[in-house]
Design a protein around this motif. Sequence first.
Motif, PDB file in Angstrom:
ATOM      1  N   SER A  13     -19.411 -20.580  18.095  1.00 35.22           N
ATOM      2  CA  SER A  13     -19.928 -19.233  18.375  1.00 35.22           C
ATOM      3  C   SER A  13     -20.590 -18.618  17.142  1.00 35.22           C
ATOM      4  CB  SER A  13     -18.767 -18.325  18.819  1.00 35.22           C
ATOM      5  OG  SER A  13     -19.069 -16.972  18.606  1.00 35.22           O
ATOM      6  N   ASP A  39     -14.727 -27.012  20.286  1.00 34.35           N
ATOM      7  CA  ASP A  39     -15.918 -26.677  21.078  1.00 34.35           C
ATOM      8  C   ASP A  39     -16.297 -27.918  21.875  1.00 34.35           C
ATOM      9  OD1 ASP A  39     -18.201 -24.207  20.415  1.00 34.35           O
ATOM     10  OD2 ASP A  39     -18.847 -25.870  21.690  1.00 34.35           O
ATOM     11  N   MET A  85     -15.834 -18.531  24.335  1.00 31.79           N
ATOM     12  CA  MET A  85     -16.736 -19.531  24.896  1.00 31.79           C
ATOM     13  C   MET A  85     -17.902 -18.841  25.610  1.00 31.79           C
ATOM     14  SD  MET A  85     -13.879 -22.001  26.613  1.00 31.79           S
ATOM     15  CE  MET A  85     -13.404 -20.785  27.818  1.00 31.79           C
ATOM     16  N   TYR A  90     -26.855 -19.827  25.287  1.00 33.46           N
ATOM     17  CA  TYR A  90     -27.923 -18.820  25.408  1.00 33.46           C
ATOM     18  C   TYR A  90     -28.980 -19.175  26.447  1.00 33.46           C
ATOM     19  CZ  TYR A  90     -25.952 -15.728  22.161  1.00 33.46           C
ATOM     20  OH  TYR A  90     -25.104 -14.833  21.610  1.00 33.46           O
TER      21      TYR A  90
HETATM   22  P1  NAD Z   1     -22.389 -18.714  21.351  1.00 35.71           P
HETATM   23  O1  NAD Z   1     -23.219 -19.337  22.430  1.00 35.71           O
HETATM   24  O2  NAD Z   1     -22.968 -18.563  20.003  1.00 35.71           O
HETATM   25  O3  NAD Z   1     -21.044 -19.548  21.200  1.00 35.71           O
HETATM   26  C1  NAD Z   1     -20.239 -19.894  22.247  1.00 35.71           C
HETATM   27  C2  NAD Z   1     -19.713 -21.305  22.030  1.00 35.71           C
HETATM   28  O4  NAD Z   1     -18.910 -21.616  23.165  1.00 35.71           O
HETATM   29  C3  NAD Z   1     -20.790 -22.393  21.957  1.00 35.71           C
HETATM   30  O5  NAD Z   1     -20.686 -23.101  20.751  1.00 35.71           O
HETATM   31  C4  NAD Z   1     -20.500 -23.272  23.169  1.00 35.71           C
HETATM   32  O6  NAD Z   1     -20.755 -24.649  22.948  1.00 35.71           O
HETATM   33  C5  NAD Z   1     -19.026 -23.002  23.379  1.00 35.71           C
HETATM   34  N1  NAD Z   1     -18.523 -23.382  24.684  1.00 35.71           N
HETATM   35  C6  NAD Z   1     -19.126 -23.286  25.880  1.00 35.71           C
HETATM   36  N2  NAD Z   1     -18.326 -23.764  26.842  1.00 35.71           N
HETATM   37  C7  NAD Z   1     -17.180 -24.167  26.239  1.00 35.71           C
HETATM   38  C8  NAD Z   1     -15.965 -24.750  26.715  1.00 35.71           C
HETATM   39  N3  NAD Z   1     -15.789 -25.023  27.998  1.00 35.71           N
HETATM   40  N4  NAD Z   1     -14.996 -25.032  25.806  1.00 35.71           N
HETATM   41  C9  NAD Z   1     -15.167 -24.778  24.497  1.00 35.71           C
HETATM   42  N5  NAD Z   1     -16.310 -24.234  23.996  1.00 35.71           N
HETATM   43  C10 NAD Z   1     -17.292 -23.926  24.868  1.00 35.71           C
HETATM   44  O7  NAD Z   1     -21.905 -17.317  21.939  1.00 35.71           O
HETATM   45  P2  NAD Z   1     -21.626 -15.916  21.203  1.00 35.71           P
HETATM   46  O8  NAD Z   1     -22.790 -15.037  21.411  1.00 35.71           O
HETATM   47  O9  NAD Z   1     -21.163 -16.125  19.845  1.00 35.71           O
HETATM   48  O10 NAD Z   1     -20.472 -15.347  22.119  1.00 35.71           O
HETATM   49  C11 NAD Z   1     -19.211 -15.980  22.219  1.00 35.71           C
HETATM   50  C12 NAD Z   1     -18.425 -15.364  23.354  1.00 35.71           C
HETATM   51  O11 NAD Z   1     -17.992 -14.062  23.007  1.00 35.71           O
HETATM   52  C13 NAD Z   1     -19.218 -15.198  24.647  1.00 35.71           C
HETATM   53  O12 NAD Z   1     -18.358 -15.426  25.750  1.00 35.71           O
HETATM   54  C14 NAD Z   1     -19.620 -13.756  24.608  1.00 35.71           C
HETATM   55  O13 NAD Z   1     -19.938 -13.267  25.880  1.00 35.71           O
HETATM   56  C15 NAD Z   1     -18.369 -13.161  24.041  1.00 35.71           C
HETATM   57  N6  NAD Z   1     -18.503 -11.834  23.457  1.00 35.71           N
HETATM   58  C16 NAD Z   1     -17.557 -10.955  23.831  1.00 35.71           C
HETATM   59  C17 NAD Z   1     -17.580  -9.693  23.324  1.00 35.71           C
HETATM   60  C18 NAD Z   1     -16.519  -8.764  23.755  1.00 35.71           C
HETATM   61  O14 NAD Z   1     -16.295  -7.782  23.130  1.00 35.71           O
HETATM   62  N7  NAD Z   1     -15.784  -9.059  24.844  1.00 35.71           N
HETATM   63  C19 NAD Z   1     -18.565  -9.311  22.423  1.00 35.71           C
HETATM   64  C20 NAD Z   1     -19.503 -10.243  22.039  1.00 35.71           C
HETATM   65  C21 NAD Z   1     -19.459 -11.519  22.553  1.00 35.71           C
END
Ligand code: NAD
Length: 442
Positions: A13, A39, A85, A90
Amino acid sequence: MKTFKLAVAGGGSTYTPGIIRSLMDRLEDLPLSEIRFYDIDGERQAKVVVAAKAVIEEYTDKIKVIDTTDPQTAFEDVDFVFAQMRVGKYAMRELDEKIPLSHNVVGQETCGPGGLAYGLRTIAPMIELIDYVEKYAKETAWIVNYSNPASIVAEGVRKLRPNSRVLNICDMPVATMRNIAAILGVEREELEVDYFGLNHFGWFTSIKVDGVERLPEIREHVYKYGLLTEDISKIDYRHADSSWIKTFKNIKLIMDHFPEYLPNPYLQYYLFPDHIVETSNKEYTRANEVMDGREKTLFETVKKYEETGILEDSFAVGVHGTFIVDVTVSLAQNLGKRYLVMVENNGTIPNLPADAMIEVPALITSDGPKPEFVGDIPYFYKAMIDQQLASEKILVEAIVEGSYEKALQAFTLNKTLPSAKVAKAVLDDLIEANKEYWPTLT
Ligand code: NAD
Ligand code: LMR
């Protein structure tokens, strides 16, 4: 002193290095012996772990770091799992946003049809993660979950793994409090707030500092500036992009109509979907902004670090990192601190269903969150919540049963969709785009 082992699921992430910095800043409160990064995209994660390790090395050489795509290696004997996750990454977020917009419907990752689509992708991997953690981790291990769409994920977990130790959290209420504190000229920790709702669908009903109600002052400020300080450079990196500035300005639009409570910023999508669509760029959405911003910067920083050994700190994620660490410290040390988190209602708001996953203040103990009684909520908010809750609950039923009809019901009930006809057209396009990820809907 007791030390903990922590795993990060979704180690690749964009938030990982920033969260690691927040963990390092709090090592005295949460001493760590190991951090494991897990991941399904090992290549992406390996690059992010370069940055994460560089951050750790600034603080200590005592923490063992493991970078893995193997669940057993990741979760064996851990105390905590941070889940973040993004299922489909994206590329799929971009489609969640652009497909609805092509039908003149809100295109957003967690609200409206984009959020429902993301939910349909995320429930199965989330359940798989819980099962891995229950199989390999300590019996007392907690998953602290940021993975979106948090409301639908929380409902899926409640329905499918009701006894699992998952605490669903979101940084939006705390980020809203960051702006409130900046406007009032106080520290965020000085605020005592009351809040109710679903995730990305709630309202602040009271904002006190030293026992004095400051909501009227915030209301006056919002009429002039939205939920931004006059000098917007005071807002931290996490929400400095132009789309977020627009979102915080839109709090004025919401409060001009409904001044009673301070809304969660995501309510703009449900209350003003027409305005949101009119002011959206269908060719360039938030996914593009993040890919060209936070994601690009992270990978450029890693490349530069590998070439020069210079680590430019572009990772500060502000409240996003501090909040997940605060909550985890309270879980680990049984502090009983009060935070806004998602819990099963069970009478906290008596005039909402007992099995609703609501977002309210709760005391965070080692046994999990203990919500504070809120009481009945006024009918307008109840009616909005009931409709949104129905959409989310029926979506989870659609996932479990593989039911097209229920998916269509969920889309039709969502306030961002103007009719069943449009809901069907958007759903059918999303099915086509999500073939690789969604359960089969018949
Ligand atoms: P990102 O795409 O940069 O990273 C997410 C990672 O998850 C990727 O490396 C991907 O390969 C991995 N992934 C996908 N499916 C997976 C699985 N089944 N098992 C393990 N890993 C898996 O995303 P990001 O922008 O850094 O966001 C990360 C998460 O945090 C997202 O779900 C986003 O919606 C969430 N988020 C939540 C909040 C909140 O406050 N609730 C705020 C921001 C982001
Ligand atoms: C993200 O950080 O990408 C989201 O999850 C929230 C946002 O900033 O759009």
